[in-house]
Scaffold this active site. Structure first.
Site, PDB file in Angstrom:
ATOM      1  N   LYS A 275      -1.657  13.917 -14.686  1.00  0.00           N
ATOM      2  CA  LYS A 275      -0.615  13.420 -15.584  1.00  0.00           C
ATOM      3  C   LYS A 275      -0.863  13.924 -17.007  1.00  0.00           C
ATOM      4  O   LYS A 275      -2.011  14.189 -17.376  1.00  0.00           O
ATOM      5  CB  LYS A 275      -0.640  11.880 -15.611  1.00  0.00           C
ATOM      6  CG  LYS A 275      -0.151  11.209 -14.352  1.00  0.00           C
ATOM      7  CD  LYS A 275      -0.191   9.698 -14.515  1.00  0.00           C
ATOM      8  CE  LYS A 275       0.256   8.996 -13.238  1.00  0.00           C
ATOM      9  NZ  LYS A 275       1.691   9.144 -12.959  1.00  0.00           N
ATOM     10  N   ASP A 286      -1.914   0.316 -12.470  1.00  0.00           N
ATOM     11  CA  ASP A 286      -1.392   0.825 -11.198  1.00  0.00           C
ATOM     12  C   ASP A 286      -1.923   0.042  -9.987  1.00  0.00           C
ATOM     13  O   ASP A 286      -1.612   0.367  -8.852  1.00  0.00           O
ATOM     14  CB  ASP A 286      -1.709   2.321 -11.084  1.00  0.00           C
ATOM     15  CG  ASP A 286      -0.644   3.091 -10.330  1.00  0.00           C
ATOM     16  OD1 ASP A 286       0.490   2.591 -10.223  1.00  0.00           O
ATOM     17  OD2 ASP A 286      -0.949   4.202  -9.850  1.00  0.00           O
ATOM     18  N   ARG A 349       2.280   5.832  -2.249  1.00  0.00           N
ATOM     19  CA  ARG A 349       2.899   5.782  -0.926  1.00  0.00           C
ATOM     20  C   ARG A 349       1.891   6.167   0.163  1.00  0.00           C
ATOM     21  O   ARG A 349       2.023   5.741   1.303  1.00  0.00           O
ATOM     22  CB  ARG A 349       4.146   6.678  -0.908  1.00  0.00           C
ATOM     23  CG  ARG A 349       3.863   8.130  -1.124  1.00  0.00           C
ATOM     24  CD  ARG A 349       5.095   8.915  -1.558  1.00  0.00           C
ATOM     25  NE  ARG A 349       5.457   8.657  -2.946  1.00  0.00           N
ATOM     26  CZ  ARG A 349       6.496   9.223  -3.574  1.00  0.00           C
ATOM     27  NH1 ARG A 349       7.295  10.030  -2.913  1.00  0.00           N
ATOM     28  NH2 ARG A 349       6.753   8.941  -4.825  1.00  0.00           N
TER      29      ARG A 349
HETATM   30  N1  BES Z   1       1.771   5.065 -10.652  1.00  0.00           N
HETATM   31  C1  BES Z   1       2.803   6.010 -10.729  1.00  0.00           C
HETATM   32  C2  BES Z   1       4.170   5.405 -11.025  1.00  0.00           C
HETATM   33  C3  BES Z   1       4.330   4.681 -12.334  1.00  0.00           C
HETATM   34  C4  BES Z   1       5.016   5.272 -13.363  1.00  0.00           C
HETATM   35  C5  BES Z   1       3.869   3.404 -12.506  1.00  0.00           C
HETATM   36  C6  BES Z   1       5.209   4.618 -14.538  1.00  0.00           C
HETATM   37  C7  BES Z   1       4.068   2.741 -13.690  1.00  0.00           C
HETATM   38  C8  BES Z   1       4.739   3.345 -14.708  1.00  0.00           C
HETATM   39  C9  BES Z   1       2.912   6.767  -9.401  1.00  0.00           C
HETATM   40  O1  BES Z   1       1.746   6.907  -8.687  1.00  0.00           O
HETATM   41  C10 BES Z   1       3.384   8.137  -9.729  1.00  0.00           C
HETATM   42  O2  BES Z   1       2.661   8.847 -10.364  1.00  0.00           O
HETATM   43  N2  BES Z   1       4.583   8.479  -9.279  1.00  0.00           N
HETATM   44  C11 BES Z   1       5.133   9.752  -9.533  1.00  0.00           C
HETATM   45  C12 BES Z   1       5.741  10.260  -8.244  1.00  0.00           C
HETATM   46  C13 BES Z   1       6.165  11.684  -8.296  1.00  0.00           C
HETATM   47  C14 BES Z   1       4.963  12.593  -8.387  1.00  0.00           C
HETATM   48  C15 BES Z   1       6.968  11.999  -7.063  1.00  0.00           C
HETATM   49  C16 BES Z   1       6.214   9.592 -10.599  1.00  0.00           C
HETATM   50  O3  BES Z   1       6.900   8.581 -10.606  1.00  0.00           O
HETATM   51  O4  BES Z   1       6.314  10.466 -11.450  1.00  0.00           O
HETATM   52 ZN    ZN Z   2       0.301   5.534  -9.020  1.00  0.00          ZN
HETATM   53 MN    MN Z   3       0.630   8.623  -9.268  1.00  0.00          MN
END
Ligand code: BES
Ligand code: ZN
Ligand code: MN
Length: 496
Positions: A275, A286, A349
Site C-alpha cells: 500500500k 484491519d 477474502r
Molecule cells: N483492509 C483493506 C480494505 C480497507 C480499506 C479497510 C480502507 C479499511 C479502510 C483490504 O484488505 C484491501 O486492501 N482491499 C483492497 C482490495 C483490492 C486490492 C482489490 C482495496 O480495497 O483496495
Molecule cells: Zn485488509
Molecule cells: Mn489489504
C-alpha cells in the site's frame, strides 16, 4: 461505569447533574419546546430557559441550568431530541451519549437521566444505558497525561415494573460493554495487538464468561490445508492464530448452529502489492471484523440465548517479505478451490475463505462474517452505512430487523451472477480480485463461493469500523459497529 435504576421522582434526586430531554412538539415549521418529563417541578425549573427561546429542542442541542429552583439536583442538563413525533430509541441513545460526553470534560462523575415519557419505558431504559456506556468510551489509552475521565455512575429514572426494567438495564449494559470491549481491541496499534495478543485477549474473555476456546497456530493451519489463510500468513514473522470460541448452552437444539467469522488482519501493509505510505497507519484496524466477533461472543455468553454459536477469527499480519506470497501465485483453499492471487492486498477474502469453510466443517448451519474488506465499500456507501450482502433473503430479513433494533446503519448490496464474471481466472478456479468496478461486490462474490450455499451474511465494515470524526454522542476512533446487531440477531434467532 455503574448503571443504576431508580423509580424516584426527578425533583427529589440529589445529584451533581440531572439530564432531561427537550422535545419540540410544534406542528410543521413551528417550534414548541417542552421538557419531556411527567414531573411538573422539572418543567417549571426549565420554564424560563425555554420561554427565552434559548433552547428549541433541536437534536443534541445542549443547555445547562445551575441551582435550578424547586428541584434537588445541583445542575439540570437539557438535551434537545428533535420533533416529538419523530423521536425514536435511536435518538434517545444518541442523546444519552451526548449527555455523558458533555459531562466528561467538566469533571462531573455521575449522571442521573430521566426517561422521557414518549417512548415505551423498557426501550427507553435500554437506549439510555447503551448510549451512556458507548458515549463514555475514549480512545486515548496511550496518552501519558490521560486522566481517567470515565464516569462513575449513570442512574436511570424510570417507573414501571422494576424487575423487568432491571433486566432491560442489565442486558443493555452487557451489549454496550461488549461493544466497548471490541473498540478497545480495535484501538490497539499493531505492535500491541499481534495475532498472538488478540488470541490471548479472546482466551481471557472466554475464561471470564465461561466460553470454550481453542487457539491454533501455523502447524494446524497448514495441516488442515487452509492454503488461502496460510498464503497470507506465510509472509509474516508474527505467528498467525486461528481463534475458535464456542458457546454451547445446555438445552440448546442441535440446529441451528450460527457461525460468526471475523477478519483479523492485525496489520495490512498490502503485502508484496504494498500500500502507499499515506494512510497506511490506519491498517491497524484491519482486525475490526475479528474484534467484532469476539465482542459479540462476549455478549452472547453473558446473555445466554438458547442457540449454539461458534466464533472464528482468522488472525494474521499481511506483510511483504522473502517468504510472502506473490501476485500470480496459486493457493489451494481448504475447500479444495484454487485461487489465483492477482493482488496480495486482497488478503481479507483469503483468510475468510478458509474461515467460512472451517465454520461449515464444524457444523455451522448459518454463517455471518464481518470484515474491513474493501475500500470500494467506502466509495459505494461512505462512512454512514456498513455494506451487507446475503445469499439468503430470509436470513437477511431477520438480520435487517436486528440492525434496525440495534440502531446500526447498514445497506444491502447485490450479488447478481453477472459480477462473478469479473473473478473468473484463466488458470485457476477463481481470482482474488475482480478489477476496479463494483469492488465491494466482487469481494463478496468471492466469499459467497466459500459459503457454498449455506445461508450467509457478509458485513463489509471498512467504512464504519473507524470513525474519522467524533460525534456528539461518540468519540472518534473505533466504533464497535455490528456488535449489537449480531447479538440482537442471535437472540431473535433463538426463538425461531
Ligand atoms: N483492509 C483493506 C480494505 C480497507 C480499506 C479497510 C480502507 C479499511 C479502510 C483490504 O484488505 C484491501 O486492501 N482491499 C483492497 C482490495 C483490492 C486490492 C482489490 C482495496 O480495497 O483496495
Ligand atoms: Zn485488509
Ligand atoms: Mn489489504
Amino acid at each position: 461505569m455503574k448503571t443504576i435504576l431508580s423509580p424516584r421522582p426527578a425533583s427529589q434526586i440529589e445529584t451533581e447533574c440531572l439530564a432531561v430531554l427537550v422535545l419540540d412538539q410544534g406542528e410543521g415549521d413551528q417550534t414548541e419546546a417542552y421538557v419531556a418529563a411527567a414531573d411538573h417541578t422539572v418543567q417549571e425549573a426549565a420554564a424560563d430557559l425555554l420561554a427565552a427561546g434559548d433552547l428549541t429542542g433541536k437534536p443534541l442541542e445542549i443547555g445547562w441550568l445551575h441551582k435550578p429552583s424547586g428541584i434537588k439536583a445541583k445542575r439540570l442538563l437539557l438535551i434537545g431530541g428533535g420533533k416529538r413525533k419523530k423521536f425514536t430509541a435511536s435518538d434517545l441513545r444518541k442523546a444519552a451519549g451526548a449527555a455523558v460526553r458533555a459531562l466528561k470534560p467538566r469533571s462531573l462523575r455521575s449522571l442521573v437521566f430521566l426517561c422521557p415519557e414518549t417512548l415505551p419505558v423498557e426501550a427507553a431504559v435500554r437506549a439510555i444505558v447503551e448510549g451512556a456506556i458507548v458515549g463514555d468510551f475514549d480512545p486515548d489509552t496511550y496518552k501519558s497525561d490521560r486522566k481517567d475521565q470515565r464516569l462513575e455512575s449513570v442512574t436511570v429514572l424510570a417507573s414501571g415494573k422494576q424487575g423487568e426494567l432491571e433486566r432491560a438495564l442489565d442486558e443493555a449494559r452487557i451489549l454496550a460493554e461488549s461493544q466497548n470491549f471490541t473498540r478497545d481491541l480495535v484501538n490497539e496499534p499493531s505492535n500491541h495487538m499481534t495475532p498472538s495478543i488478540l488470541a490471548k485477549r479472546a482466551e481471557a474473555m472466554c475464561k471470564e464468561t465461561g466460553l470454550k476456546v481453542e487457539v491454533y497456530g501455523a502447524d494446524k493451519i497448514k495441516e488442515w490445508k487452509m492454503g488461502a489463510f496460510w498464503g497470507v500468513a506465510q509472509g509474516s514473522d508474527e505467528p498467525p492464530a486461528l481463534i475458535v470460541m464456542r458457546y454451547e448452552p445446555a438445552g440448546a437444539p442441535q440446529k441451528p448452529v450460527l457461525g460468526l467469522v471475523g477478519k483479523g488482519i492485525t496489520f495490512d501493509t498490502g503485502g508484496i502489492s504494498i500500500k502507499p505510505a499515506d494512510g497506511m497507519e490506519k491498517m491497524k484496524y484491519d482486525m475490526a471484523g475479528g474484534a467484532t466477533m469476539i465482542g459479540a461472543m462476549r455478549a452472547i455468553a453473558l446473555l445466554k440465548p438458547k442457540i449454539k454459536v461458534i466464533g472464528i477469527v482468522c488472525a494474521t499480519e499481511n506483510m511483504p517479505s522473502g517468504k510472502a506470497q506473490k501476485p500470480g501465485d496459486i493457493q489451494t483453499a481448504m475447500s479444495g478451490k484454487t485461487i489465483e492471487i492477482i493482488n496480495t492486498d486482497a488478503e481479507g477474502r483469503l483468510v475468510l475463505a478458509d474461515g467460512l469453510c472451517y465454520a461449515r466443517q464444524l457444523g455451522c448451519t448459518h454463517l455471518i462474517d464481518a470484515a474491513t474488506l474493501t475500500g470500494a465499500v467506502v466509495v459505494a456507501l461512505g462512512y454512514a452505512n456498513a455494506g451487507v450482502f446475503s445469499n439468503d433473503d430470509e436470513m437477511y430479513n431477520r438480520f435487517s430487523k436486528a440492525f434496525e433494533k440495534a440502531g446500526e446503519k447498514m445497506w444491502r448490496l447485490p450479488l447478481d451472477e453477472e459480477y462473478k464474471e469479473q473473478i473468473k481466472s484463466n488458470i485457476a478456479d477463481i481470482m482474488n480480485t475482480g478489477g476496479r468496478w463494483g469492488g465491494a461486490i466482487t469481494a463478496a462474490k468471492f466469499l459467497e463461493e466459500f459459503a457454498e450455499g449455506t445461508p450467509w451474511i457478509h458485513l463489509d465494515i471498512a467504512g464504519t469500523a473507524w470513525m474519522e470524526e467524533g460525534k456528539p454522542w461518540m468519540a472518534k476512533g473505533p466504533s464497535g459497529i455490528a456488535v449489537r446487531s449480531l447479538v440482537e440477531f442471535t437472540r431473535e434467532f433463538e426463538s425461531s
